[in-house]
Design a protein around this motif. Structure first.
Motif, PDB file in Angstrom:
ATOM      1  N   HIS A 178       0.841  -1.263  -0.067  1.00  0.00           N
ATOM      2  CA  HIS A 178      -0.052   0.151   0.126  1.00  0.00           C
ATOM      3  C   HIS A 178       0.811   1.185  -0.034  1.00  0.00           C
ATOM      4  N   ILE A 179       0.521   2.212  -1.011  1.00  0.00           N
ATOM      5  CA  ILE A 179       1.197   3.685  -0.919  1.00  0.00           C
ATOM      6  C   ILE A 179       0.117   4.452  -0.418  1.00  0.00           C
ATOM      7  N   GLY A 180       0.511   5.147   0.623  1.00  0.00           N
ATOM      8  CA  GLY A 180      -0.502   6.056   1.376  1.00  0.00           C
ATOM      9  C   GLY A 180      -0.846   7.206   0.830  1.00  0.00           C
ATOM     10  N   LEU A 181      -1.467   7.301  -0.725  1.00  0.00           N
ATOM     11  CA  LEU A 181      -2.064   8.420  -1.136  1.00  0.00           C
ATOM     12  C   LEU A 181      -3.381   8.147  -1.186  1.00  0.00           C
ATOM     13  N   TYR A 182      -4.138   9.088  -0.838  1.00  0.00           N
ATOM     14  CA  TYR A 182      -5.681   8.686  -0.740  1.00  0.00           C
ATOM     15  C   TYR A 182      -6.367   9.927  -1.575  1.00  0.00           C
ATOM     16  N   ALA A 183      -7.501   9.591  -2.010  1.00  0.00           N
ATOM     17  CA  ALA A 183      -8.577  10.721  -2.725  1.00  0.00           C
ATOM     18  C   ALA A 183      -9.684  10.443  -2.230  1.00  0.00           C
ATOM     19  N   TYR A 184     -10.544  11.091  -2.170  1.00  0.00           N
ATOM     20  CA  TYR A 184     -12.018  10.972  -1.458  1.00  0.00           C
ATOM     21  C   TYR A 184     -12.800  12.074  -2.423  1.00  0.00           C
ATOM     22  N   ARG A 185     -14.009  11.497  -2.705  1.00  0.00           N
ATOM     23  CA  ARG A 185     -14.983  12.259  -3.303  1.00  0.00           C
ATOM     24  C   ARG A 185     -15.552  13.247  -2.008  1.00  0.00           C
ATOM     25  N   ARG A 186     -15.699  14.543  -2.357  1.00  0.00           N
ATOM     26  CA  ARG A 186     -15.855  15.593  -1.453  1.00  0.00           C
ATOM     27  C   ARG A 186     -16.909  15.064  -0.102  1.00  0.00           C
ATOM     28  N   GLU A 187     -18.105  14.818  -0.496  1.00  0.00           N
ATOM     29  CA  GLU A 187     -19.022  14.219   0.526  1.00  0.00           C
ATOM     30  C   GLU A 187     -18.672  13.072   1.311  1.00  0.00           C
ATOM     31  N   VAL A 188     -17.799  12.093   0.639  1.00  0.00           N
ATOM     32  CA  VAL A 188     -17.457  11.156   1.409  1.00  0.00           C
ATOM     33  C   VAL A 188     -16.340  11.396   2.382  1.00  0.00           C
ATOM     34  N   LEU A 189     -15.435  12.252   2.032  1.00  0.00           N
ATOM     35  CA  LEU A 189     -14.575  12.835   3.285  1.00  0.00           C
ATOM     36  C   LEU A 189     -15.071  13.516   4.182  1.00  0.00           C
ATOM     37  N   SER A 190     -16.329  14.002   4.331  1.00  0.00           N
ATOM     38  CA  SER A 190     -16.839  14.740   5.476  1.00  0.00           C
ATOM     39  C   SER A 190     -17.569  13.580   6.115  1.00  0.00           C
ATOM     40  N   GLU A 191     -18.047  12.398   5.389  1.00  0.00           N
ATOM     41  CA  GLU A 191     -18.346  11.378   6.177  1.00  0.00           C
ATOM     42  C   GLU A 191     -17.694  10.777   6.882  1.00  0.00           C
TER      43      GLU A 191
END
Length: 248
Positions: A178-191
């Motif tokens: 695992h390489i610790g780079l993350y991306a989140y949809r805006r609403e998912v990050l909030s959740e």
């Protein structure tokens, strides 16, 4: 679809205090990370709890936002920063502040994962090259389903290869680091930042297990690029040698 990068950066570090402001090839580490990210995404911010880092980013012409000092994870810091800058981005990419060699291809791979409307969170993995590296508990392993979604992350060697000597396992199965780079949809990050820590997260000390245990889906992109993260002063010396070798 609009993407922005947010780079969490703390001054305090047990193994390397002041790491973001360490000089690497004539620039601070945080400047090198920022420039790599903004060159690909066009918009990036450094999220920090330290005024020294904030001022340093402003001095080289970057964008920074001050955040609280009591966050338990970089993801929490990212969410506060996203709120403060009032971003209208569809996807926020979390790039570690100690990854000065993050590559365009890696960021592009993560972006492409959101072509799938089912992708809520995305990250990267890289095939391990030898069993010694697989057995390192500081390099989490990813198990994926047939559609490229993470089923589990572990510090242990998974899966167990039955009927084979341990030194032959890597020939039988493609272990993914695992390489610790993350991306989140805006609403998912909030959740996900509102979720309490989960039993699996506490057991393995891997925050992504909180998301999986709560039913969120993490899409995994593969890269063949090995990042050069900086966790210690010795890592900084190796990174300096890497830059010198690349410039020859």
């Amino acid at each position: 679809m609009k993407f922005i990068g947010i780079i969490p950066a703390r001054y305090a570090s047990t193994r390397f205090p002041g790491k973001p402001l360490a000089i690497l090839g004539g620039k601070t580490v945080i400047q090198r990370v920022y420039e790599q990210v903004v060159n690909v995404l066009g918009e990036a911010y450094v999220a920090t709890d330290d005024e020294r880092i904030y001022r340093a980013v402003e001095q080289f012409g970057g964008r920074a936002v001050m955040t609280r000092a009591d966050h338990k994870s970089g993801t929490d810091r990212i969410e506060e920063a996203a709120q403060k800058i009032k971003t209208d981005a569809d996807v926020i990419i979390n790039i570690q502040g100690d990854e000065p060699f993050i590559q365009k291809s890696q960021l592009e791979t993560v972006k492409q994962l959101f072509d799938d409307p089912q992708t809520q969170i995305a990250t990267l993995g890289k095939p391990f090259e030898n069993m010694e590296a697989v057995e390192n508990p500081n390099s989490p392993k990813i198990i994926c389903d047939v559609n490229g979604y993470a089923m589990y992350f572990s510090r242990s060697v998974i899966p167990y290869i039955r009927g084979k000597e341990r030194n032959e396992w890597i020939k039988q199965f493609q272990f993914i680091k695992h390489i610790g780079l993350y991306a989140y949809r805006r609403e998912v990050l909030s959740e996900i930042t509102k979720l309490p820590q989960s039993p699996l997260e506490l057991a393995e000390s891997l925050e992504q297990l909180r998301w999986l245990q709560n039913g969120y889906r993490i899409k995994v992109g593969l890269t063949d690029v090995e990042t050069v993260g900086i966790d210690t002063p010795e890592d900084l010396q190796r990174a300096e040698q890497f830059i010198l070798a690349a410039s020859v």
